[in-house]
Design an enzyme around this catalytic site. Structure first.
Site, PDB file in Angstrom:
ATOM      1  N   PRO A  15      52.458  43.568  46.420  1.00 55.25           N
ATOM      2  CA  PRO A  15      52.531  44.151  45.078  1.00 55.25           C
ATOM      3  C   PRO A  15      52.217  43.083  44.043  1.00 55.25           C
ATOM      4  CG  PRO A  15      54.740  43.862  46.024  1.00 55.25           C
ATOM      5  CD  PRO A  15      53.760  43.537  47.101  1.00 55.25           C
ATOM      6  N   LEU A  16      51.252  43.366  43.180  1.00 55.65           N
ATOM      7  CA  LEU A  16      50.746  42.367  42.241  1.00 55.65           C
ATOM      8  C   LEU A  16      50.827  42.894  40.822  1.00 55.65           C
ATOM      9  CD1 LEU A  16      47.575  41.604  44.374  1.00 55.65           C
ATOM     10  CD2 LEU A  16      49.477  40.020  44.056  1.00 55.65           C
ATOM     11  N   THR A  17      51.586  42.213  39.976  1.00 59.54           N
ATOM     12  CA  THR A  17      51.703  42.629  38.583  1.00 59.54           C
ATOM     13  C   THR A  17      50.343  42.532  37.886  1.00 59.54           C
ATOM     14  OG1 THR A  17      53.962  41.807  38.546  1.00 59.54           O
ATOM     15  CG2 THR A  17      52.921  42.209  36.433  1.00 59.54           C
ATOM     16  N   CYS A  49      59.800  37.256  42.156  1.00 58.58           N
ATOM     17  CA  CYS A  49      58.849  37.121  41.057  1.00 58.58           C
ATOM     18  C   CYS A  49      59.154  35.876  40.233  1.00 58.58           C
ATOM     19  CB  CYS A  49      58.905  38.353  40.167  1.00 58.58           C
ATOM     20  SG  CYS A  49      57.776  38.282  38.774  1.00 58.58           S
ATOM     21  N   HIS A  57      62.346  33.161  47.515  1.00 63.75           N
ATOM     22  CA  HIS A  57      60.885  33.237  47.647  1.00 63.75           C
ATOM     23  C   HIS A  57      60.397  32.050  48.460  1.00 63.75           C
ATOM     24  CE1 HIS A  57      56.632  33.705  46.329  1.00 63.75           C
ATOM     25  NE2 HIS A  57      56.994  34.954  46.193  1.00 63.75           N
ATOM     26  N   ASN A  66      54.155  35.453  53.396  1.00 67.76           N
ATOM     27  CA  ASN A  66      52.910  35.443  52.630  1.00 67.76           C
ATOM     28  C   ASN A  66      52.706  34.085  51.971  1.00 67.76           C
ATOM     29  OD1 ASN A  66      55.020  36.133  50.604  1.00 67.76           O
ATOM     30  ND2 ASN A  66      53.269  36.189  49.220  1.00 67.76           N
ATOM     31  N   GLY A  67      51.455  33.771  51.701  1.00 65.95           N
ATOM     32  CA  GLY A  67      51.117  32.522  51.034  1.00 65.95           C
ATOM     33  C   GLY A  67      49.932  31.821  51.662  1.00 65.95           C
ATOM     34  N   ASP A  68      48.897  31.567  50.869  1.00 66.67           N
ATOM     35  CA  ASP A  68      47.759  30.716  51.250  1.00 66.67           C
ATOM     36  C   ASP A  68      46.882  31.314  52.347  1.00 66.67           C
ATOM     37  OD1 ASP A  68      48.881  28.941  49.442  1.00 66.67           O
ATOM     38  OD2 ASP A  68      49.973  27.848  50.991  1.00 66.67           O
ATOM     39  N   ARG A  85      46.996  36.746  46.556  1.00 66.73           N
ATOM     40  CA  ARG A  85      45.829  36.106  45.922  1.00 66.73           C
ATOM     41  C   ARG A  85      44.599  36.182  46.807  1.00 66.73           C
ATOM     42  NH1 ARG A  85      46.645  30.213  44.638  1.00 66.73           N
ATOM     43  NH2 ARG A  85      47.931  30.314  46.508  1.00 66.73           N
TER      44      ARG A  85
END
Length: 604
Positions: A325-327, A410, A420, A452-454, A477
């Site tokens: 989910p991306l703001t 967030c 996070h 998640n990440g990278d 991203r």
């Protein structure tokens, strides 16, 4: 545990595509020119400029005054229909003269209306900037055969009904279910707290009694030397059995007392489980049982949740691709693009529980679901338990979602104080801590936990699946930079997507935006701004055919040429080039148009 070399921060582009850097004579010539400053994606430089977060001084979309806008009630008049009687507001501030509105309306930006061609009717009628396709005189054309397929079967759900919106605004919504659930939860918390206090009191009394009887020194675990040693003798075994049974009896009494006070609790099952525990003869086995009882991590669902008739379908989480989910950027048109490339799970943008309870259309737009989203969740956040329970009731009764995601990571200042894989201060300046994510996954087992990440390639995805215990990987991203990453993961290959294929993807996004935000002037400018926000990430993609090594998410490219003019423009870091791309799709920008990305450019 990362496959990223933090010292390798420059993308490995083939030498023939790199633009040579011309040496400059002095520092003054090396400074940015005025035009470059104007097209920079950063805020104006200050003495101490914050290098993370968002650009907070972005220009806002200026809306036209109501007196110059046509009343929504007459937008879609068909040929021969009268204006009178359509608007039910006696003091309406909007225009009702269709002929006068059409005479002052800006020129169309295209000859084909996507909404009319797809659905047989354009909901924006006279205000549509592609209106020449369906406006005849003072009426709108409708393709009855095509419209009949969609009139009672909309492609988007979770649209708040007017009567529900009114009840929320006037605080007349019936929250009895939420209040009962909240009171019950508070009762359970109080009961568990009382039980914990009683258990601690019993342990202290036991220690005090042992000291008074002179049974030996008490160790840090609350037992005597004799209780914590075992030489195999029958006497010690009996003592151990007696000691292990005593807390059980007292625990059952405690549960029995709590049962009389607590509401809707199935305490008999808990008592039965306690009664079935047999005496432990071996101290090591006893300690193991105690450790097991005190384990960190989630309790099994059957111990906490009683399923009911409203239970949603069970979701198989493992090995599913999940669009984070991306703001701002994780809007419905973007999620539709990702669904086309094969993502399994999608989730709406973060919505504030307190705002949803007030019923504004802008907040409820964040929970809309397209029919292509076969596994869809709604993300909410809030710091007040009662508001969250009320929000859960409203969503359960008025939306169609497979799960609710509670935002706990967030980095926005208003919301950040939670868990996070990155810290608030770190943001995206450093790589994600996958060692920590793996530890969380092991503690959470058997509850599925996504990391998640990278992740920017199928190789990154496969590496973290193999070297961690996560049930799956959520991509944020990486999907913004290359949404076809989901296709690459499924096919386990790199896709050297051409610039024309990427431009077709942008065309689809714009069409989805015209459906979602509208094909009137305001809708077009909203679509343009969201497109430009996406291009601020999309330009970071480096085509596979130009690379010597796979691109990593922390690598910035040197300036390079593409294999054609469009590919070169898509790689530009200049806002002016992004605007040119938008003008190819949405026509010229207004004369006073200015754009500054929400996210700062250094978030590699």
């Amino acid at each position: 545990m990362s496959n990223i070399d933090i010292t390798d921060v420059v993308a490995h582009i083939k030498q023939e595509f790199i633009i040579p850097v011309e040496p400059r004579a002095d520092k003054q010539e090396a400074a940015l020119t005025t035009s470059e400053r104007d097209s920079s994606t950063d805020e104006p430089l200050k003495k101490k400029q914050k290098l993370t977060g968002t650009n907070k001084k972005r220009p806002k979309l200026i809306k036209a005054p109501k007196s110059s806008k046509l009343c929504r009630a007459v937008w879609c008049l068909r040929a021969g229909e009268e204006v009178s009687g359509k608007c039910t507001f006696p003091k309406c501030d909007f225009m009702h003269d269709v002929a006068a509105f059409l005479s002052s309306k800006p020129q169309d930006i295209g000859s084909v209306c996507h909404n009319f061609q797809k659905y047989g009717m354009c909901h924006y009628g006279f205000t549509c900037r592609y209106g020449g396709n369906h406006i005849e005189g003072l009426g709108n054309k409708v393709n009855e055969e095509l419209w009949a397929k969609y009139e009672n079967n909309p492609t988007v759900s979770n649209i708040l009904k007017k009567e529900i919106q009114y009840e929320l605004r006037k605080r007349q919504y019936d929250f009895n279910r939420a209040k009962q659930a909240y009171c019950k939860a508070q009762s359970e918390v109080a009961k568990n707290s009382t039980m914990e206090i009683n258990t601690n009191r019993e342990k202290n009394q036991k220690r005090t009694s042992a000291i008074e009887k002179g049974e030996g020194k008490i160790d840090d675990h609350g037992g005597s030397d004799e209780q914590n040693s075992f030489n195999g003798s029958h006497d010690h075994t009996e003592n151990s059995e007696t000691d292990s049974l005593a807390p059980e009896t007292e625990h059952r009494n405690c549960l029995g007392n709590a049962e009389d006070k607590a509401e809707s609790m199935n305490a008999e099952e808990t008592i039965t489980e306690a009664a079935d525990v047999k005496p432990v003869a071996d101290v090591s086995q006893k300690q193991e049982t105690q450790i097991k009882d005190n384990n960190l991590g989630p309790a099994p669902e059957e111990d906490l949740i009683k399923l009911n008739s409203r239970e949603k379908k069970k979701i198989e989480w493992r090995d599913k691709t999940y669009l984070a989910p991306l703001t701002t950027l994780g809007n419905l048109p973007f999620r539709r693009i990702c669904k086309q490339y094969g993502v399994d799970i999608t989730c709406g943008e973060m919505a504030l529980a307190s705002c949803l309870l007030q019923g504004p259309p802008s907040e409820w737009a964040l929970v809309k679901r397209h029919e292509s989203e076969d596994c869809f969740g709604i993300q909410v956040c809030g710091s007040n338990a009662e508001s969250m329970v009320k929000c859960a009731q409203v969503l359960e009764e008025n939306t169609d979602a497979d799960f609710i995601d509670i935002n706990m990571g967030c980095p926005i200042d208003l919301i950040y104080k939670q868990l996070h894989g990155r810290s608030k201060e770190q943001r995206y300046l450093k790589i994600a801590d996958w060692d920590y994510i793996n530890e969380c996954a092991m503690v959470a087992d058997p509850m599925p936990l996504f990391g998640n990440g990278d992740v920017l390639s199928f190789e990154d995805y496969s590496y973290h699946r193999q070297h961690s215990k996560v049930a799956g990987i959520m991509i944020g991203r990486g999907a913004l930079i290359k949404p076809w990453i989901f296709k690459e993961i499924k096919e386990q290959r790199h896709w050297d997507i051409s610039s024309s294929e990427r431009f077709d993807m942008l065309k689809n996004y714009v069409n989805y935006g015209l459906e979602h935000w509208g094909s009137d002037t305001e809708g077009i400018e909203k679509t343009r701004r969201f497109l430009l926000e996406w291009l601020s990430f999309l330009h970071r993609y480096i085509p596979v055919g130009l690379l010597e090594q796979t691109q990593k998410i922390n690598q910035r490219p040197l300036a390079y040429y593409g294999r054609n003019d469009l590919e070169t423009m898509m790689a530009s870091r200049s806002v002016s080039d992004w605007i040119k791309i938008s003008e190819r799709l949405l026509g010229p920008t207004p004369s006073d148009f200015v754009f500054l990305p929400k996210h700062k450019a250094n978030s590699y």
